[in-house]
Design a protein around this motif. Structure first.
Motif, mmCIF file in Angstrom:
data_model
loop_
_atom_site.group_PDB
_atom_site.id
_atom_site.type_symbol
_atom_site.label_atom_id
_atom_site.label_comp_id
_atom_site.label_asym_id
_atom_site.label_seq_id
_atom_site.Cartn_x
_atom_site.Cartn_y
_atom_site.Cartn_z
ATOM 1 N N PHE A 152 -26.429 -15.453 26.470
ATOM 2 C CA PHE A 152 -26.372 -15.033 27.873
ATOM 3 C C PHE A 152 -27.733 -15.237 28.545
ATOM 4 O O PHE A 152 -27.815 -15.717 29.683
ATOM 5 N N PHE A 153 -28.800 -14.874 27.853
ATOM 6 C CA PHE A 153 -30.132 -14.941 28.452
ATOM 7 C C PHE A 153 -30.611 -16.375 28.683
ATOM 8 O O PHE A 153 -31.516 -16.603 29.481
ATOM 9 N N ARG A 154 -30.021 -17.335 28.006
ATOM 10 C CA ARG A 154 -30.477 -18.721 28.132
ATOM 11 C C ARG A 154 -30.137 -19.317 29.501
ATOM 12 O O ARG A 154 -30.709 -20.340 29.875
ATOM 13 N N HIS A 155 -29.226 -18.713 30.244
ATOM 14 C CA HIS A 155 -28.735 -19.305 31.492
ATOM 15 C C HIS A 155 -29.103 -18.469 32.720
ATOM 16 O O HIS A 155 -28.471 -18.589 33.758
ATOM 17 N N LEU A 156 -30.134 -17.650 32.603
ATOM 18 C CA LEU A 156 -30.498 -16.777 33.719
ATOM 19 C C LEU A 156 -31.199 -17.510 34.853
ATOM 20 O O LEU A 156 -31.578 -16.894 35.851
ATOM 21 N N ASP A 245 -22.482 -19.080 29.843
ATOM 22 C CA ASP A 245 -22.671 -19.437 31.252
ATOM 23 C C ASP A 245 -21.357 -19.454 32.009
ATOM 24 O O ASP A 245 -21.258 -20.066 33.068
ATOM 25 N N GLY A 246 -20.320 -18.775 31.512
ATOM 26 C CA GLY A 246 -19.011 -18.801 32.153
ATOM 27 C C GLY A 246 -18.982 -18.055 33.471
ATOM 28 O O GLY A 246 -19.633 -17.015 33.639
ATOM 29 N N ILE A 247 -18.200 -18.584 34.429
ATOM 30 C CA ILE A 247 -18.041 -17.943 35.728
ATOM 31 C C ILE A 247 -16.595 -18.073 36.199
ATOM 32 O O ILE A 247 -16.301 -18.122 37.393
ATOM 33 N N SER A 248 -15.668 -18.132 35.268
ATOM 34 C CA SER A 248 -14.245 -18.178 35.602
ATOM 35 C C SER A 248 -13.794 -16.803 36.089
ATOM 36 O O SER A 248 -14.542 -15.814 36.039
#
Length: 717
Positions: A152-156, A245-248
């Motif tokens: 999760f932290f990799r895509h901030l 990095d999901g945003i569905s």
């Protein structure tokens, strides 16, 4: 019974406690990052020997940049003085809050309902944030998700990922103000096993009316409050990329209700006959326009929601697959199971030993079709599958009951498998042979008891037996059958083995027989005071009397059944005939199952209405019109007060108001609507390139009168 390995169960928990204590006292980013990196190096070790054991020193760089650059001075101060100490304290409370019997996995094909204390769930989330759980991958845990926040932290650096993190942080801040923790969080896994599984015939013969459909063209489902059960379109491994990095829609639903993230920790992937219901989860935020300019809104008064998680099939590679009967039936039954809001009885199957093991596709036949498909995929769509095979147990769920096969008790013949894959055929044959042998023994015992109970040996010696379709055996005495009997069974077969039987219903006979036995065990007169049990018993006896004309039992020889008043039938005779009667009940189940099951299971005053949307349509290429009607049909059979549908301004649903008005004027039933849906799907499969063909809504509007896809008087044609 499989248990989740919690950080407090591991031998290095004292070391984790020391690092979490340091984090709770941190006043700046560096003091926070050093112990978090040590926890990651200690705990985030996977079982895959091919993975590198070298620690990842860049894993928290995104979080560090977020705290330094994205938050202003005031927000950063709140984080270090309130949020971070609160999260560290809750992570440290895990051992104290751990249930006495541990945290159990929700296993595939196992009906389960578990209540969690809200503080315990918050402690699990805090430990996930600090990445104290052992690492999981798709290779080592094929039916589970990784619960750590490391990915999760990799895509901030992404705007929507920052909004997701703000929702998590706000959740912990809100918990500090929440004083009422009385309501617990519930995770309920619901399973529809083979005895409850509805076939295409069941749906076609359902006479229930369509429930009210309320249309919302503006707004989104995330604005619905706690007065509706909310549909969440998920992957079979619930959560998808929510901790990446999901945003569905699925990711937004889970991240704005952070307590739902516990599903990733303990819930195995859903199969074709399973759904997951979550109750009492807090929605603390909203995320708007996730694919455009993202906006995040904190809710000052969060709602406690009930959410139905169910996974639509993915048709992005071959969209025409969704028009097959097996695909439609899969979606209908899955939606019905989720919308009922009650688990069906006797839904549990043998518990699996472990959630870690070989990975299976929930629909293996689809993979086979993809491998065989060349330039003409529709050639493989013209043959409907006979079964939906569950990956974990190998159980076969029928598509239709029109494939009756007969054999002797001692026969080794198997169903005709010319159009089934060889591997699937062998699996089905083995299961049917095993069930055939067990059922043959039970049938022999029933016939032996009937022989002993008979007092007229001469009449017994003159009796001849015959069978028709899958109704079991029919007694042919000296007297001729009445007219109604001949009309119901026009195609009488020649005499055959005394112990021949159908294999179609052997998996459900024991359930039906035990239910009838419980109702008929008490030989007492039926009172007239309206007692529910007595009324039910009387109804069953009357129903049994009508069906005895079509059922084998020597114990009823000499008892006349007239067209007028039904003669009293001794309870002893009914008990003896119960197993034979169950065969007839199984035959007529396709006309009664949808109505009776829904009425018995769902007729109460506390059923919540449904809020849903274009379930499985965007990235999974589902047809919005078809998906809408599938959900409407399932909600109608589930007897919901109404269904609230958000169209998201989809242009394909512009005629929805007209369709609702037309169906209301015609007073169509569930069976009539599914008839039209199947007719449209058949035309679309055989004429996929007909660009002038009407779409589903246009075809329904253009139908002038009621029609039936199958003739009710001859369902096998």
């Amino acid at each position: 019974m499989a248990l989740v390995m919690l950080p407090c169960d591991l031998p290095w928990w004292p070391t984790i406690v020391r690092h979490l204590t340091q984090i709770s006292e941190a006043t700046n980013v560096k003091e926070m990052m050093d112990p978090m990196q040590r926890i990651h190096n200690l705990c985030n070790v996977g079982l895959d020997p091919d993975e590198s054991d070298a620690p990842d020193l860049e894993v928290f760089k995104g979080l560090e940049k977020f705290l330094v650059e994205f938050l202003d001075e005031e927000e950063r101060s709140v984080f270090f003085t309130q949020t971070l100490p609160c999260m560290a304290k809750r992570a440290l409370d895990l051992k104290r809050l751990r249930p006495p019997n541990g945290l159990h996995f929700s296993l595939q094909q196992q009906v389960d309902r578990v209540e969690f204390e809200r503080d315990f769930v918050a402690s699990l989330l805090a430990n996930g944030f600090f990445s104290t759980f052992p690492k999981r991958t798709a290779k080592t845990h094929p039916t589970l998700q990784d619960f750590n926040f490391t990915n999760f932290f990799r895509h901030l650096d992404l705007k929507y990922q920052q909004c997701k993190l703000l929702s998590i942080l706000y959740y912990f801040n809100y918990l500090e103000r929440l004083t009422n923790h009385d309501r617990k969080i519930v995770l309920a896994r619901q399973v529809m096993n083979s005895s409850q599984w509805l076939t295409i015939e069941d749906w076609l013969h359902c006479k229930l009316p369509l429930c009210p459909l309320l249309i919302r063209r503006k707004g989104d489902i995330h604005s619905v409050g706690s007065d509706h059960i909310i549909v969440c379109s998920t992957r079979n491994r619930i959560g998808g990329a929510v901790l990446a990095d999901g945003i569905s829609m699925e990711c937004v639903q889970l991240i704005t209700c952070p307590e739902m993230l516990v599903i990733l920790l303990c819930v195995e992937a859903l199969e074709d006959n399973e759904v997951l219901i979550t109750e009492g989860v807090l929605q603390v935020a909203k995320i708007f326009q996730p694919l455009g300019k993202v906006a995040h809104e904190k809710l000052q008064n969060p709602h406690m929601l009930t959410i139905c998680c169910m996974d639509p099939e993915d048709y992005s590679e071959i969209p025409l697959l969704q028009l097959q009967q097996d695909s439609i039936l899969r979606e209908l039954n899955k939606a019905l199971l989720g919308f009922r809001q009650k688990p069906p009885p006797n839904g549990s199957l043998p518990r699996r030993l472990s959630p870690i093991g070989e990975s299976f596709s929930s629909t293996p036949e689809k993979d086979t079709i993809l491998k065989k498909t060349d330039s003409k995929p529709t050639e493989h769509l013209q043959v409907n599958r006979r079964f939906i095979v569950l990956g974990s147990s190998g159980e076969c769920l029928p598509i239709t009951r029109n494939i009756s096969h007969y054999s002797s008790c001692h026969s080794t013949s198997s169903p005709d498998a010319d159009d089934i894959d060889d591997t699937l055929s062998r699996k089905v044959t083995g299961q049917l042979d095993e069930r055939r042998s067990a059922f043959a023994d039970r049938l022999k015992e029933a016939l032996d008891r009937a022989d002993e109970a008979s007092t007229d040996s001469d009449q017994m010696s003159d009796s001849r037996f015959r069978r028709d379709g899958s109704c079991g055996f029919v007694l042919e005495g000296e007297s001729e059958p009445n007219q109604s009997f001949c009309e119901d069974f026009p195609h009488q077969r020649a005499a055959s083995s005394k112990y021949s039987f159908t294999t179609d219903y052997s998996s459900e006979l024991e359930c039906v027989y035990e239910q009838l036995g419980r109702w008929l065990d008490e030989d007492c007169p039926v009172p007239q005071d309206g007692d529910l049990k007595a009324i039910r018993e009387k109804a069953v006896i009357q129903f049994a009397g009508n069906l005895l004309k079509r059922t084998l039992s020597e114990s009823f020889v000499g008892i006349s059944v007239t067209d007028g008043v039904q003669e009293e039938i001794p309870a002893k005779n009914i008990k003896i005939a119960a197993r034979s009667l169950s065969l007839e009940l199984a035959r007529h189940r396709n006309k009664l199952a949808a109505q009776l099951a829904s009425v018995v299971l769902n007729r109460n005053d506390d059923i919540m209405p449904l809020a849903t949307y274009n379930w499985g349509c965007s990235s999974r290429k589902g047809e919005p019109q078809l998906k809408l009607l599938i959900q409407w049909l399932a909600a109608s059979v589930a007897l919901l007060p109404h269904i609230l549908y958000f169209t998201a301004e989809n242009s394909e649903l512009n005629k929805l108001d007209t369709v609702c008005r037309v169906l209301l004027d015609r007073q169509w039933s569930v069976g009539e609507l599914i008839t039209s849906v199947l007719k449209y799907c058949e035309q679309k499969i055989f004429q996929p390139d007909d660009h002038d063909a009407l779409d589903l809504f246009e075809q329904i509007i253009g139908i002038d009168e009621k029609c039936f896809y199958f003739d009710e008087s001859s369902p096998d044609e």
